[in-house]
Design a protein around this motif. Structure first.
Motif, short mmCIF file in Angstrom:
data_model
loop_
_atom_site.label_atom_id
_atom_site.label_comp_id
_atom_site.label_asym_id
_atom_site.label_seq_id
_atom_site.Cartn_x
_atom_site.Cartn_y
_atom_site.Cartn_z
N PHE A 193 -1.32 2.35 -8.07
CA PHE A 193 -2.66 1.90 -7.69
C PHE A 193 -3.23 2.85 -6.63
O PHE A 193 -2.49 3.56 -5.97
CB PHE A 193 -2.64 0.47 -7.12
N ARG A 194 -4.54 2.82 -6.48
CA ARG A 194 -5.16 3.56 -5.39
C ARG A 194 -4.82 2.87 -4.07
O ARG A 194 -4.91 1.64 -3.97
CB ARG A 194 -6.68 3.60 -5.56
N PRO A 195 -4.42 3.61 -3.04
CA PRO A 195 -4.06 2.97 -1.77
C PRO A 195 -5.24 2.34 -1.06
O PRO A 195 -5.06 1.42 -0.26
CB PRO A 195 -3.46 4.12 -0.94
N GLN A 243 0.82 -1.21 0.00
CA GLN A 243 0.00 0.00 0.00
C GLN A 243 0.86 1.26 0.00
O GLN A 243 0.57 2.22 -0.73
CB GLN A 243 -0.92 -0.01 1.23
N ASP A 271 -9.34 -1.11 -8.76
CA ASP A 271 -8.96 -0.85 -7.37
C ASP A 271 -8.67 -2.14 -6.61
O ASP A 271 -8.03 -2.10 -5.54
CB ASP A 271 -10.08 -0.09 -6.65
N GLY A 301 1.01 2.20 -3.78
CA GLY A 301 -0.15 3.07 -3.74
C GLY A 301 0.16 4.52 -3.45
O GLY A 301 -0.41 5.41 -4.07
N LEU A 351 -4.37 -4.33 -6.54
CA LEU A 351 -3.33 -4.33 -5.52
C LEU A 351 -3.67 -5.25 -4.34
O LEU A 351 -2.83 -6.08 -3.96
CB LEU A 351 -3.05 -2.91 -5.04
#
Length: 309
Positions: free
Chosen positions: A162-164, A152, A174, A156, A177
């Protein structure tokens, strides 16, 4: 084949009954009053307590409560949460998210794990084999929350690939990850399992016979070695898929995934007994169905397997 499926379904019935009974017992028969827990620090009136206990059948003996619950399950009624929302609606919102997450994770670990395990088994003792044995050992030793927080932060937050956290509606992009995080845990096991199975299969008589007949390596590896090495891997993937469905609580919590694990954890904290029991019951049914499908796939992977009495 039909008789085998019938026997497997009949064998699943006592498993389902035993599991639901234990879960129901642990949730409702232990000390504490779930009705009082609903009010927190407030003190409800005796009339309110009596009404809620009657509404959720908590005023009846335990065995009567359990039989009423089973009757509802067989009629497709998963019950109502203490908040008044049908459990089926809560499950319908959470289950598709976890299912997408688990499918992505299994696809990642299957493609990478089987490929690397096959190459390692065919090149036993080489640099590639040794390197990935070390990597798999490191991954096995890492707790999932460590991998999740590192992924993350790095991918992220720092790199921004990527979105965290997972956004509203849990879009597929989404979930990539958190699915990769889940996949890394089982990826190492699949690599080691595939590698050992390939090494063992290579020494069997039918493989040596295939080489003696002059078959090319391109045909022997996928048809004779890989296919016959996949039975233990498929078994592990089936078990792992069921585990991912019900056990992704930590990962879903870290990435804010509105799935089954996170919803179930919140229900436990709130003392939502009907939600907890119904969720677990559905997960058990799903797990039993997966195992039945995998048993039937054995005959496809290995023609020597026949389902006879």
């Amino acid at each position: 084949m039909g008789g085998y499926i019938l026997r497997r379904v009949l064998q699943a019935i006592p498993v389902l009954l035993g599991t639901t009974f234990l879960i129901y017992f642990m949730v409702f028969a232990l000390p504490g009053d779930p009705v009082l827990a609903l009010f927190g620090d407030k003190t409800p009136s005796a009339a309110q307590i009596a009404q809620l206990r009657e509404q959720y059948n908590l005023d009846k003996p335990f065995i009567v409560q359990y039989l009423l619950y089973l009757g509802g399950i067989f009629h497709g009624d998963l019950g109502t949460s203490f908040s008044g929302q049908p459990v089926s609606e809560i499950l319908a919102q959470a289950f598709p998210v976890t299912l997408r997450l688990a499918v992505l994770a299994v696809i990642f670990e299957m493609i990478a794990g089987i490929t690397i395990g096959l190459v390692s088994g065919l090149r036993k003792g080489g640099i590639f084999d040794t390197s990935f044995l070390v990597v798999s050992l490191i991954l096995i030793s890492l707790p999932v929350f460590v991998v999740a927080f590192v992924a993350q932060y790095v991918f992220g937050i720092q790199l921004g690939w990527f979105r965290p956290t997972v956004g509203a509606g849990a879009p597929i992009q989404d979930l990539i990850l958190p699915a990769l995080v889940l996949a890394t845990i089982s990826f190492a096991q699949i690599v080691r399992l595939t590698r050992s199975s390939v090494i063992e299969t290579q020494s069997l008589d039918f493989v040596r016979t295939a080489y003696a007949k002059g078959l090319s390596r391109r045909r022997i590896v996928p048809v004779h070695i890989l296919r016959n090495s996949l039975i233990p891997v498929v078994t592990y993937l089936a078990v792992d898929f069921g585990v991912l469905i019900v056990g992704a609580t930590v990962t879903e919590g870290i990435f804010n995934v509105p799935g089954v694990g996170r919803t179930l954890y919140q229900a436990i904290l709130r003392g939502e007994g009907p939600t907890v029991v119904s969720f677990v019951t559905v997960m058990v049914l799903f797990y039993l169905a997966i195992n039945l499908v995998i048993d039937l796939l054995y005959a496809v992977l290995d023609p020597r397997i026949r389902y006879v009495k």
